[in-house]
Design a protein around this motif. Structure first.
Motif, short mmCIF file in Angstrom:
data_model
loop_
_atom_site.label_atom_id
_atom_site.label_comp_id
_atom_site.label_asym_id
_atom_site.label_seq_id
_atom_site.Cartn_x
_atom_site.Cartn_y
_atom_site.Cartn_z
N LEU A 1 0.83 -1.20 0.00
CA LEU A 1 0.00 0.00 0.00
C LEU A 1 0.86 1.25 0.00
CD1 LEU A 1 -2.68 1.48 0.12
CD2 LEU A 1 -2.72 1.08 2.58
N ARG A 2 1.80 1.34 0.91
CA ARG A 2 2.68 2.51 0.97
C ARG A 2 3.53 2.59 -0.29
NH1 ARG A 2 5.83 2.64 6.01
NH2 ARG A 2 4.10 3.82 6.80
N GLU A 3 4.04 1.44 -0.74
CA GLU A 3 4.90 1.43 -1.94
C GLU A 3 4.17 1.97 -3.16
OE1 GLU A 3 6.59 -2.42 -2.60
OE2 GLU A 3 7.71 -2.37 -0.72
N ILE A 4 2.98 1.49 -3.41
CA ILE A 4 2.25 1.92 -4.61
C ILE A 4 1.83 3.37 -4.50
CG2 ILE A 4 -0.07 1.13 -3.91
CD1 ILE A 4 1.39 0.80 -7.44
N ARG A 5 1.48 3.82 -3.31
CA ARG A 5 1.10 5.23 -3.13
C ARG A 5 2.29 6.13 -3.45
NH1 ARG A 5 1.99 8.74 0.66
NH2 ARG A 5 2.58 7.27 2.28
N LYS A 6 3.45 5.78 -2.94
CA LYS A 6 4.65 6.59 -3.20
C LYS A 6 5.08 6.49 -4.65
CE LYS A 6 6.45 6.87 1.44
NZ LYS A 6 7.62 6.68 2.32
N GLU A 7 4.96 5.30 -5.23
CA GLU A 7 5.33 5.10 -6.63
C GLU A 7 4.50 6.01 -7.55
OE1 GLU A 7 4.51 1.55 -9.69
OE2 GLU A 7 5.78 0.98 -7.98
N LYS A 8 3.24 6.19 -7.18
CA LYS A 8 2.34 7.04 -7.98
C LYS A 8 2.40 8.50 -7.55
CE LYS A 8 -0.75 3.34 -9.31
NZ LYS A 8 -0.91 3.42 -10.73
N ASN A 9 3.34 8.83 -6.66
CA ASN A 9 3.52 10.21 -6.18
C ASN A 9 2.25 10.81 -5.59
OD1 ASN A 9 6.31 10.48 -6.81
ND2 ASN A 9 5.73 10.67 -8.96
N LEU A 10 1.57 10.01 -4.77
CA LEU A 10 0.36 10.48 -4.10
C LEU A 10 0.62 10.60 -2.61
CD1 LEU A 10 -2.16 8.10 -5.89
CD2 LEU A 10 -1.88 10.55 -6.31
N ASN A 11 0.07 11.62 -1.99
CA ASN A 11 0.21 11.73 -0.54
C ASN A 11 -0.99 11.08 0.14
OD1 ASN A 11 -1.90 13.69 -0.44
ND2 ASN A 11 -0.42 15.33 -0.80
N GLN A 12 -0.87 10.87 1.44
CA GLN A 12 -1.96 10.21 2.17
C GLN A 12 -3.24 11.01 2.12
OE1 GLN A 12 -0.59 9.45 6.16
NE2 GLN A 12 0.24 7.45 5.60
N GLN A 13 -3.15 12.31 2.14
CA GLN A 13 -4.35 13.14 2.13
C GLN A 13 -5.15 12.93 0.85
OE1 GLN A 13 -3.65 17.34 2.52
NE2 GLN A 13 -5.82 17.81 2.73
N LYS A 14 -4.48 12.92 -0.31
CA LYS A 14 -5.15 12.73 -1.60
C LYS A 14 -5.81 11.36 -1.66
CE LYS A 14 -5.80 12.95 -6.18
NZ LYS A 14 -7.20 13.01 -6.54
N VAL A 15 -5.07 10.33 -1.29
CA VAL A 15 -5.60 8.96 -1.36
C VAL A 15 -6.78 8.80 -0.41
CG1 VAL A 15 -5.08 6.52 -0.98
CG2 VAL A 15 -3.42 7.99 -2.13
#
Length: 67
Positions: free
Chosen positions: A4-18
């Protein structure tokens, strides 16, 4: 949930957006990423569709491999 963290960072998304896109609070997403809380099956499905990865990837950081 390693992936979960890996894919979020890979897509350059922050926790707030997701968290806004998934309609959950940022704290819940943080808990999922840090293994402090487990998402429901419905949330796992929603996250896998959102990131276009398997549920296996979200949990382990690796795609499912047939043996």
């Amino acid at each position: 949930m390693i992936g979960l963290r890996e894919i979020r960072k890979e897509k350059n998304l922050n926790q707030q957006k997701v968290s806004m896109d998934l309609n959950i609070c940022q704290e819940a997403l943080s808990h999922y990423e840090n293994d402090k809380r487990e998402p429901s099956l419905a949330m796992l499905k929603k996250m896998s569709e959102y990131f276009n990865v398997s549920i296996d990837y979200l949990i382990t950081g690796e795609e499912f491999k047939k043996r």
